[in-house]
Design a protein around this motif. Structure first.
Motif, short mmCIF file in Angstrom:
data_model
loop_
_atom_site.label_atom_id
_atom_site.label_comp_id
_atom_site.label_asym_id
_atom_site.label_seq_id
_atom_site.Cartn_x
_atom_site.Cartn_y
_atom_site.Cartn_z
N UNK A 56 0.70 -1.12 -0.05
CA UNK A 56 0.24 0.06 0.06
C UNK A 56 0.86 1.22 -0.11
N UNK A 57 1.87 1.30 0.87
CA UNK A 57 2.70 2.60 0.96
C UNK A 57 3.47 2.57 -0.31
N UNK A 58 4.09 1.59 -1.07
CA UNK A 58 4.73 1.66 -2.30
C UNK A 58 3.95 2.13 -3.42
N UNK A 59 2.61 1.74 -3.39
CA UNK A 59 1.63 1.95 -4.44
C UNK A 59 1.27 3.48 -4.52
N UNK A 60 1.14 4.14 -3.04
CA UNK A 60 0.93 5.45 -3.15
C UNK A 60 2.46 6.43 -3.02
N UNK A 61 3.45 6.04 -2.62
CA UNK A 61 4.78 6.69 -2.71
C UNK A 61 5.72 6.50 -3.76
N UNK A 62 5.71 5.22 -4.31
CA UNK A 62 6.47 4.67 -5.20
C UNK A 62 7.92 4.14 -4.74
N UNK A 63 8.01 4.29 -3.33
CA UNK A 63 9.11 3.79 -2.66
C UNK A 63 8.82 3.01 -1.36
N UNK A 64 9.61 2.63 -0.68
CA UNK A 64 9.27 1.72 0.55
C UNK A 64 9.50 2.69 1.58
N UNK A 65 9.06 2.51 2.84
CA UNK A 65 9.00 3.33 3.94
C UNK A 65 10.33 2.94 4.66
N UNK A 66 10.85 3.96 5.40
CA UNK A 66 12.02 3.77 6.00
C UNK A 66 11.88 2.97 7.54
N UNK A 67 10.56 3.09 8.03
CA UNK A 67 10.60 2.43 9.33
C UNK A 67 8.91 2.05 9.48
N UNK A 68 8.81 1.37 10.69
CA UNK A 68 7.35 1.07 10.86
C UNK A 68 6.68 2.26 11.10
N UNK A 117 9.96 -4.44 -6.74
CA UNK A 117 8.59 -4.05 -7.41
C UNK A 117 8.95 -4.87 -8.73
N UNK A 118 7.86 -5.49 -9.13
CA UNK A 118 7.89 -6.21 -10.59
C UNK A 118 6.79 -5.38 -11.41
N UNK A 119 7.47 -4.55 -12.35
CA UNK A 119 6.80 -3.62 -13.23
C UNK A 119 5.66 -2.83 -12.42
N UNK A 120 6.15 -2.51 -11.34
CA UNK A 120 4.82 -1.48 -10.70
C UNK A 120 3.79 -2.07 -9.75
N UNK A 121 3.11 -2.97 -10.35
CA UNK A 121 1.89 -3.20 -9.94
C UNK A 121 2.13 -4.50 -8.78
#
Length: 142
Positions: A56-68, A117-121
């Motif tokens: 969910x975070x990756x879909x919204x921001x295009x990157x992974x979160x740094x922490x919980x 990420x595998x092709x974004x989705x």
């Protein structure tokens, strides 16, 4: 007419005891491996919720979160189980630390699930077992 009592001889009883001992020597280690594998799977089950949070975070921001905290997920120590001490998120990696009532073979050890990420989705998950022996890993993580 005399009735003769019949019973087992000492040798026959010793053979039965020896057979039971051999069977126990084989069964106990196999059972221990099975129980430790069940403890490891508890950590992977707890991580399933974090996979959804990361996706969910990756879909919204295009990157992974740094922490919980950045992912609005509970703190690492608040997600515990009987055998899991904490579940931590750091830059797309979910780290499962075993402790609490875990067997000494896995206590203090961890498993990492890395998202890519595998092709974004779709996120593809890779399991890295830092110090947990391969014999204790479920088939999805070997």
């Amino acid at each position: 007419m005399r009735i003769r009592s019949r019973g087992f001889t000492l040798i026959e009883l010793m053979i039965v005891v020896a057979i039971i001992g051999i069977l126990a020597a084989i069964a106990i280690p196999a059972y221990m491996t099975y129980t430790i594998r069940a403890q490891v799977s508890e950590g992977l089950s707890l991580a399933e919720g974090y996979k959804t949070v990361l996706w969910d975070y990756y879909a919204q921001h295009g990157s992974f979160p740094a922490s919980n905290h950045a992912a609005n997920a509970p703190s690492p120590a608040s997600i515990q189980g009987n055998y899991v001490q904490s579940v931590n998120i750091a830059n797309g990696v979910i780290t499962i630390l075993y402790g609490n009532h875990a067997n000494t073979a896995i206590s203090g050890q961890s498993i990492e699930l890395s998202g890519a990420s595998n092709s974004g989705a779709v996120l593809t998950w890779t399991c890295k077992h830092n110090s947990v022996a391969t014999a204790y890993l479920p088939s999805s993580c070997q």
